[in-house]
Design an enzyme around this catalytic site. Structure first.
Site, PDB file in Angstrom:
ATOM      1  N   CYS A  73     -35.396  19.300 -83.922  1.00 29.18           N
ATOM      2  CA  CYS A  73     -34.719  20.438 -83.294  1.00 29.18           C
ATOM      3  C   CYS A  73     -34.109  20.089 -81.952  1.00 29.18           C
ATOM      4  O   CYS A  73     -33.725  20.966 -81.198  1.00 29.18           O
ATOM      5  CB  CYS A  73     -35.674  21.617 -83.164  1.00 29.18           C
ATOM      6  SG  CYS A  73     -37.116  21.251 -82.153  1.00 29.18           S
ATOM      7  N   ARG A 117     -41.889  28.804 -80.727  1.00 29.21           N
ATOM      8  CA  ARG A 117     -42.516  27.792 -79.867  1.00 29.21           C
ATOM      9  C   ARG A 117     -43.124  28.505 -78.670  1.00 29.21           C
ATOM     10  O   ARG A 117     -42.468  29.346 -78.049  1.00 29.21           O
ATOM     11  CB  ARG A 117     -41.461  26.787 -79.389  1.00 29.21           C
ATOM     12  CG  ARG A 117     -42.078  25.730 -78.495  1.00 29.21           C
ATOM     13  CD  ARG A 117     -41.079  24.682 -78.116  1.00 29.21           C
ATOM     14  NE  ARG A 117     -40.136  25.159 -77.118  1.00 29.21           N
ATOM     15  CZ  ARG A 117     -39.151  24.423 -76.632  1.00 29.21           C
ATOM     16  NH1 ARG A 117     -38.961  23.201 -77.068  1.00 29.21           N
ATOM     17  NH2 ARG A 117     -38.337  24.909 -75.726  1.00 29.21           N
ATOM     18  N   ARG A 123     -33.627  13.035 -68.676  1.00 30.83           N
ATOM     19  CA  ARG A 123     -32.581  13.671 -69.472  1.00 30.83           C
ATOM     20  C   ARG A 123     -31.614  14.479 -68.607  1.00 30.83           C
ATOM     21  O   ARG A 123     -30.510  14.806 -69.042  1.00 30.83           O
ATOM     22  CB  ARG A 123     -33.204  14.583 -70.551  1.00 30.83           C
ATOM     23  CG  ARG A 123     -33.878  15.808 -70.005  1.00 30.83           C
ATOM     24  CD  ARG A 123     -34.729  16.525 -71.046  1.00 30.83           C
ATOM     25  NE  ARG A 123     -34.110  17.740 -71.539  1.00 30.83           N
ATOM     26  CZ  ARG A 123     -34.678  18.579 -72.400  1.00 30.83           C
ATOM     27  NH1 ARG A 123     -35.887  18.328 -72.886  1.00 30.83           N
ATOM     28  NH2 ARG A 123     -34.072  19.655 -72.798  1.00 30.83           N
ATOM     29  N   HIS A 128     -31.385  21.827 -69.694  1.00 32.27           N
ATOM     30  CA  HIS A 128     -31.638  23.147 -70.280  1.00 32.27           C
ATOM     31  C   HIS A 128     -30.500  24.130 -70.045  1.00 32.27           C
ATOM     32  O   HIS A 128     -30.231  24.986 -70.871  1.00 32.27           O
ATOM     33  CB  HIS A 128     -32.966  23.697 -69.774  1.00 32.27           C
ATOM     34  CG  HIS A 128     -34.117  23.030 -70.436  1.00 32.27           C
ATOM     35  ND1 HIS A 128     -35.014  22.253 -69.763  1.00 32.27           N
ATOM     36  CD2 HIS A 128     -34.471  22.978 -71.738  1.00 32.27           C
ATOM     37  CE1 HIS A 128     -35.898  21.764 -70.629  1.00 32.27           C
ATOM     38  NE2 HIS A 128     -35.590  22.185 -71.831  1.00 32.27           N
ATOM     39  N   ASN A 172     -34.771  15.630 -77.490  1.00 27.53           N
ATOM     40  CA  ASN A 172     -34.303  15.594 -76.089  1.00 27.53           C
ATOM     41  C   ASN A 172     -35.395  15.003 -75.213  1.00 27.53           C
ATOM     42  O   ASN A 172     -35.159  14.094 -74.414  1.00 27.53           O
ATOM     43  CB  ASN A 172     -33.985  17.002 -75.575  1.00 27.53           C
ATOM     44  CG  ASN A 172     -33.031  17.752 -76.467  1.00 27.53           C
ATOM     45  OD1 ASN A 172     -32.253  17.147 -77.178  1.00 27.53           O
ATOM     46  ND2 ASN A 172     -33.102  19.075 -76.436  1.00 27.53           N
ATOM     47  N   ASP A 173     -36.589  15.560 -75.352  1.00 26.38           N
ATOM     48  CA  ASP A 173     -37.688  15.046 -74.530  1.00 26.38           C
ATOM     49  C   ASP A 173     -38.189  13.703 -75.051  1.00 26.38           C
ATOM     50  O   ASP A 173     -38.529  12.824 -74.267  1.00 26.38           O
ATOM     51  CB  ASP A 173     -38.833  16.060 -74.470  1.00 26.38           C
ATOM     52  CG  ASP A 173     -38.581  17.109 -73.390  1.00 26.38           C
ATOM     53  OD1 ASP A 173     -38.131  16.708 -72.298  1.00 26.38           O
ATOM     54  OD2 ASP A 173     -38.808  18.295 -73.639  1.00 26.38           O
ATOM     55  N   GLU A 216     -42.706  15.203 -78.940  1.00 27.68           N
ATOM     56  CA  GLU A 216     -41.856  14.973 -77.772  1.00 27.68           C
ATOM     57  C   GLU A 216     -42.419  13.874 -76.882  1.00 27.68           C
ATOM     58  O   GLU A 216     -41.701  13.261 -76.107  1.00 27.68           O
ATOM     59  CB  GLU A 216     -41.758  16.254 -76.930  1.00 27.68           C
ATOM     60  CG  GLU A 216     -41.094  17.389 -77.655  1.00 27.68           C
ATOM     61  CD  GLU A 216     -41.004  18.640 -76.813  1.00 27.68           C
ATOM     62  OE1 GLU A 216     -39.908  19.006 -76.416  1.00 27.68           O
ATOM     63  OE2 GLU A 216     -42.070  19.266 -76.559  1.00 27.68           O
ATOM     64  N   ARG A 241     -37.033  29.375 -78.742  1.00 25.36           N
ATOM     65  CA  ARG A 241     -37.531  29.008 -77.406  1.00 25.36           C
ATOM     66  C   ARG A 241     -37.991  30.280 -76.710  1.00 25.36           C
ATOM     67  O   ARG A 241     -37.177  30.992 -76.119  1.00 25.36           O
ATOM     68  CB  ARG A 241     -36.426  28.331 -76.598  1.00 25.36           C
ATOM     69  CG  ARG A 241     -36.028  26.934 -77.076  1.00 25.36           C
ATOM     70  CD  ARG A 241     -34.975  26.343 -76.135  1.00 25.36           C
ATOM     71  NE  ARG A 241     -34.815  24.916 -76.299  1.00 25.36           N
ATOM     72  CZ  ARG A 241     -33.840  24.349 -77.012  1.00 25.36           C
ATOM     73  NH1 ARG A 241     -32.947  25.097 -77.622  1.00 25.36           N
ATOM     74  NH2 ARG A 241     -33.759  23.030 -77.095  1.00 25.36           N
TER      75      ARG A 241
HETATM   76  C1  PEP Z   1     -36.491  18.855 -77.155  1.00 18.22           C
HETATM   77  O1  PEP Z   1     -37.117  18.390 -76.202  1.00 18.22           O
HETATM   78  O2  PEP Z   1     -35.787  18.173 -77.929  1.00 18.22           O
HETATM   79  C2  PEP Z   1     -36.552  20.301 -77.431  1.00 18.22           C
HETATM   80  C3  PEP Z   1     -36.031  20.809 -78.514  1.00 18.22           C
HETATM   81  O3  PEP Z   1     -37.125  21.081 -76.475  1.00 18.22           O
HETATM   82  P1  PEP Z   1     -36.401  21.502 -75.113  1.00 18.22           P
HETATM   83  O4  PEP Z   1     -35.001  20.974 -75.168  1.00 18.22           O
HETATM   84  O5  PEP Z   1     -36.463  22.980 -75.034  1.00 18.22           O
HETATM   85  O6  PEP Z   1     -37.223  20.815 -74.074  1.00 18.22           O
HETATM   86 MG    MG Z   2     -38.568  19.639 -75.172  1.00 20.05          MG
END
Ligand code: PEP
Ligand code: MG
Length: 763
Positions: free
Chosen positions: A690, A520, A653, A378, A642-643, A619, A484
């Site tokens: 995203c 979100r 991650r 993050h 990402n998740d 996710e 976010r």
């Molecule tokens: C993700 O998990 O891809 C996402 C967009 O959310 P974040 O990166 O804020 O966990």
């Molecule tokens: Mg995420």
């Protein structure tokens, strides 16, 4: 080899002598005179107090050369003339090994190098210590005796303590010119380059600011050893209880085996050897802070050449404990100190959370260098949103000192430390090139976002701060595909109330104008901790109590946020997206809270949103197996790749060992993507992605090939992705990819790159 430290013999030097010496030293430091004059006095004092025939101090100069700066007992004409390279002679040996050496017969040591101009031939015994600061060798302090004699431990320890004072003189640029110690405090001014991993694009130049810097120790010598011991003991008690609190929170949260990392940490905090060495140093006359630091310098010097990862991690534990202890001694809590931040700063940290990054003054922050971290952590996401180049490079903290000049090349994962002029010029050229590229992106900003064969692709932005919003108009993006909401929560000292949230969301909607925004709901937990939220330490935070789980367990929190969103949207369209939904029942529960708020709002006569759309993030893989139940319930879906990658491949991650182990362009992940596209198309549910992969041109190309038509990304990615898609023939790519999904490849990256090259796709 002759005897080294003799722990038992020891005629002349005891605790009382050590305290007397330190008291004199304090007077010299507090008195008048230049750095050179003080150093002259220091060597004279040491020779007298330690009844040594010689005391000399060598200072490290540019090019790893140790220069004799002051001596009592050797020929004075040798001062500033005698020079030794690191590794040359006993002095060079001590510098090279960064550890003390005591010899009762120095000429028989294999490294002995005779320098006639010093007149040192009559001296047989020699004890020397490195002058250390920030873990680096700044010089060497030695005593010599004519006769053959063993040295006692107290003597060597006293020399180490005095070496700390000398280190201060060097660091204050009082001995060698400022240009040589430089802003870096590093006398070895050779430029250096670190190769690392590119985590956020762009180039930045500035001065290093070390995140969680070691506190500056203002007073080295104590007036009253007993009072210092008491201060130390009190700080230790508070540190222990703070660690206990962490442990208790972990246990209460049911985090399984108690033998976890905190236990180990606690064990180290009670390490008898460590504590007794600190107490001894205090008894010898140091302040508690100086004693903690001296023991750490010594530990680091003894352990730093070891490569065993286990031992190096332990060293890191002691570094952490030292910092914690120093913080407790100073009664300090925050690590970002505005007063010490230069105008152009490059932050250097071992690791960092996003909130910590935001502690720093954005207007002065140019780049970030992390020893640990991955592109989808993050802190990197926030950095990308802020257009801050980020590089991850191991060993950065060992190579860089505060205020070193740095160039961070976030495109190629390189860092230049104290760059030479030619590098600086090349850097300026690259910046010019970057500007030209940005101009090119600006030129295509108003051109349609459509592929070469006419397929329209919606490019949206990922945002999280008000300062991101001007990008919405400037980039030509169609809307905000992911707002976010947690980021504004992270920069506050307390939880924002409904009124504050309403104002914020309303401003965001005002600034976005006609362009749609997907809000979100709060996605905290994991690595996104709120400073005021106490959820307790978790063993596996990414699998823990985060995102919608917190909102459902504390419905009032989620309801407040939904209320604020509804109030802000009154009469305007609103899209709400829930993060980390793992099962349809969770979406239903969240939706019920939204309905309650809608009803409440209607009861109060507030205008409802002109159009309300509800969606979830994809996710958590479990949700992929509930698509038939999920799709009829949602107005849209957005893949959080990402998740999703982290849960699909069970690969953290945030951990560099696992985060790059599996590729988002693997057949497995792309099959999941293709299936989602097909299912959503059948049910007419709009789908976007995203996660970070949307902003990488090659990955974005693959997603378009798999059927995605909406991609949401950080603002700096819009230009490169749009350039890519405008040169892409989707039909050809689709055809090419159709034969790849079911293969056994680890990754399709190379094949996709080849396709791009062969088909003139600008990636
Ligand atoms: C993700 O998990 O891809 C996402 C967009 O959310 P974040 O990166 O804020 O966990
Ligand atoms: Mg995420």
């Amino acid at each position: 080899m002759t005897s080294t430290l003799d722990l038992t013999a020891g005629p002349s030097f005891d605790g009382a002598s050590s305290r007397r010496l330190l008291a004199h030293l304090r007077d010299i430091m507090a008195g008048s005179g230049s750095g050179q004059e003080r150093l002259d006095k220091i060597v004279t004092l040491i020779a007298a107090e330690m009844r040594a025939d010689v005391c000399s101090c060598y200072v490290m100069r540019a090019g790893e050369v140790l220069e004799l700066f002051a001596t009592e007992g050797l020929n004075k004409t040798a001062v500033h003339n005698t020079r030794l390279r690191v590794g040359e002679g006993i002095v060079g040996y001590i510098a090279g090994h960064a550890r003390p050496l005591a010899l009762d017969n120095a000429p028989s040591h294999p490294s002995f190098a005779y320098r006639p101009e010093t007149g040192e031939d009559p001296f047989l015994s020699m004890a020397g210590v490195p002058v250390l600061r920030g873990g680096k060798v700044r010089g060497v302090l030695v005593i010599q005796h004519k006769d053959r004699r063993p040295y006692v431990e107290e003597e060597v320890e006293s020399l180490q303590t005095i070496a700390m004072v000398v280190a201060e003189l060097v660091a204050q640029s009082e001995l060698v010119g400022a240009s040589e110690v430089s802003t870096s405090g590093d006398p070895v001014l050779l430029p250096a380059r670190l190769s690392g991993v590119a985590m956020s694009p762009g180039l930045a130049m500035g001065l290093a600011v070390i995140h969680r810097p070691q506190l500056t120790i203002r007073q080295l010598v104590a007036e009253d050893a007993e009072a210092e011991l008491e201060r130390f003991n009190a700080a230790l008690v508070t540190m222990h209880s703070a660690i206990d609190d962490l442990l208790e929170a972990a246990t209460l949260a049911g985090l399984g085996e108690p033998r976890d990392i905190l236990e180990t940490y606690r064990m180290f905090a009670e390490d008898r050897g460590w504590l007794s060495r600190i107490r001894e140093a205090i008894r010898a006359g140091l302040t508690a802070e100086a004693a903690v630091q001296q023991v750490q310098n010594d530990t680091r010097a003894r352990m730093s050449h070891l490569t065993d990862p286990y031992i190096r991690e332990r060293l890191q534990d002691f570094e952490d404990l030292t910092n914690r202890l120093l913080q407790h001694l100073a009664g300090k809590t925050s690590s970002a100190d505005g007063a010490t931040q230069p105008d152009d700063m490059i932050l250097v940290a071992r690791s960092m959370g996003p909130a910590e990054l935001l502690d720093y003054d954005r207007s002065r922050l140019r780049g970030l260098l992390l020893e640990e971290g991955t592109p989808s952590s993050h802190v990197c996401i926030v950095a990308r949103a802020l257009n801050i180049p980020v590089v991850q490079a191991a060993d950065a903290l060992n190579r860089i000192e505060a205020l070193d000049q740095l160039i961070v090349d976030g495109d190629h994962g390189q860092v230049f430390i104290r760059p030479a002029e030619d590098i600086q010029m090349a850097f300026a050229d690259s910046v010019a090139l970057q500007h030209r590229k940005e101009q090119m992106y600006a030129e295509i900003r108003n051109l349609p976002s459509v592929t070469r064969d006419g397929v329209p692709i919606s490019i949206q932005l990922n945002c999280g701060l008000l300062i991101d919003l001007p990008h919405l108009q400037a980039s030509g993006a169609e809307g905000i595909g992911l707002y976010r909401t947690e980021i504004p929560f992270m920069v506050r000292a307390s939880y924002p109330d409904v009124k504050a949230q309403t104002e914020l969301y309303s401003r965001i909607m005002d600034e976005a104008g006609e362009k749609p925004i997907v809000f979100r709901t709060l996605d905290v937990g994991g690595d996104k901790m709120l400073p005021y939220m106490t959820g307790g330490e978790e063993e596996n935070p990414a699998l823990g109590w985060r995102a919608v789980r917190i909102g459902l367990d504390h419905p009032s929190l989620l309801r407040q946020q939904l209320r604020a969103l509804l109030q802000a949207a009154a009469g305007r369209p609103l899209s709400v997206m829930f993060p980390m939904i793992a099962e349809v029942a969770e979406l239903d529960a969240a939706r019920r809270l939204l309905d309650l708020e809608l009803k409440r709002q209607a009861g109060q006569g507030v205008e409802p949103p002109s159009r309300l759309r509800v969606g979830t993030m994809i996710e958590v893989p479990s949700l992929l197996w509930q698509l038939p139940a999920l799709l009829p319930r949602v107005d849209f879906l957005s893949v959080g790749s990402n998740d999703l990658m982290q849960y699909l491949y069970a690969a953290d991650r945030g951990n560099p060992r696992t985060s790059t182990r599996y590729d988002a362009l693997s057949p497995g992940m792309l099959c999941v993507m293709r299936r989602l596209v097909d299912e959503c198309a059948k049910n007419k549910v709009p789908l976007s992605l995203c996660g970070e992969m949307a902003g990488r041109p090659l990955d974005a190309m693959a997603l378009i090939g798999a059927g995605f038509r909406t991609l949401s990304m950080a603002p700096p990615s819009v230009g490169p992705v749009k350039t890519m898609l405008r040169s892409l023939d989707v039909a050809a790519l689709r055809q090419y990819m159709s034969g790849l999904y079911l293969g056994a490849d680890h990754s399709l990256r190379d094949k996709l790159k080849t396709f791009a090259r062969d088909h003139g796709v600008l990636i």
